[in-house]
Each structure stands twice: as C-alpha cells, then as structure tokens.
Design a protein around this motif. Structure first.
Motif, PDB file in Angstrom:
ATOM      1  N   SER A  70       8.382  -2.694  -2.255  1.00 58.06           N
ATOM      2  CA  SER A  70       7.243  -3.425  -1.909  1.00 58.06           C
ATOM      3  C   SER A  70       6.148  -3.699  -2.960  1.00 58.06           C
ATOM      4  N   PHE A  71       6.202  -3.055  -3.513  1.00 58.95           N
ATOM      5  CA  PHE A  71       4.471  -3.274  -5.236  1.00 58.95           C
ATOM      6  C   PHE A  71       5.291  -3.751  -5.173  1.00 58.95           C
ATOM      7  N   TRP A  86       4.377  -7.651  -3.717  1.00 60.37           N
ATOM      8  CA  TRP A  86       2.765  -7.885  -4.329  1.00 60.37           C
ATOM      9  C   TRP A  86       2.720  -8.132  -6.178  1.00 60.37           C
ATOM     10  N   ARG A 107      -5.809  -3.719  -3.306  1.00 64.04           N
ATOM     11  CA  ARG A 107      -5.039  -2.706  -2.514  1.00 64.04           C
ATOM     12  C   ARG A 107      -3.655  -1.911  -2.527  1.00 64.04           C
ATOM     13  N   LEU A 108      -3.558  -2.568  -3.800  1.00 67.60           N
ATOM     14  CA  LEU A 108      -2.319  -1.016  -4.081  1.00 67.60           C
ATOM     15  C   LEU A 108      -2.568  -0.320  -4.958  1.00 67.60           C
ATOM     16  N   HIS A 109      -3.688   0.171  -5.850  1.00 69.50           N
ATOM     17  CA  HIS A 109      -4.047   0.864  -6.202  1.00 69.50           C
ATOM     18  C   HIS A 109      -4.305   2.220  -4.965  1.00 69.50           C
ATOM     19  N   ARG A 132      -2.854   2.148  -2.095  1.00 67.36           N
ATOM     20  CA  ARG A 132      -1.744   2.784  -1.819  1.00 67.36           C
ATOM     21  C   ARG A 132      -0.975   3.817  -2.395  1.00 67.36           C
TER      22      ARG A 132
END
Length: 87
Positions: free
Chosen positions: A27-28, A31, A59-61, A63
């Motif tokens: 997923s990472f 994105w 947003r990734l950070h 998560r």
C-alpha cells in the motif's frame, strides 16, 4: 538465523504477520508511486498537483510513524538495521 526468521522478525517487531506487512508495504509503495507521479507532473506543469504529493506523504507518515505500535527490536536486528542504513 533461519530463513523463516529473516521473513518474520521485522513484521513481528511492528505487530504484523508477514502477509499483513506485505499488504501494508504494498500500500505504501502504491501511494509513493502516485505521489512521485504527481510530483513529476508538477515539475513540468507547476499549476497541477500543487499539494497532492505532500498531502500523500503527510498521510503516509501519520500511518507509519504516528499510528504504529512497535515492539522493542532485538540487538541483532538493530545491528542489521545499522548495517543496512550505512549502504
């Protein structure tokens, strides 16, 4: 170290199974690819995707860092991480 431990120690350190970790990492990767594409388009056409890449990264950070519970890393894994980081 056994082959199985190579595949399971790190996922276990972040409270995930191998498959859960593969899904999260996949997923990472998806994105990050999208963010990279948007940044590339923005480099050529600065009026497009003005904040998209940075929003995805933020947003990734959240998560990965803010929302994740980790277990203590063993000394051997910490040493391996330092060796990998030096590359």
């Amino acid at each position: 170290m056994t082959i199985q431990k190579l595949f399971t120690d790190h996922p276990a350190s972040v409270n995930e199974s191998y498959v859960e970790h593969m899904e999260m990492s996949g997923s990472f990767a998806f994105w990050l690819f999208v963010a990279g594409f948007c940044a590339t388009v923005h480099a050529v056409l600065p009026f497009l995707f003005e904040k998209t890449g940075s929003r995805i990264i933020t947003r990734l950070h959240r998560r990965m860092v803010a929302g994740r519970v980790t277990k203590p890393v063993s000394a051997s894994l910490a040493h391996q991480a330092l060796d990998s980081a030096a590359l």
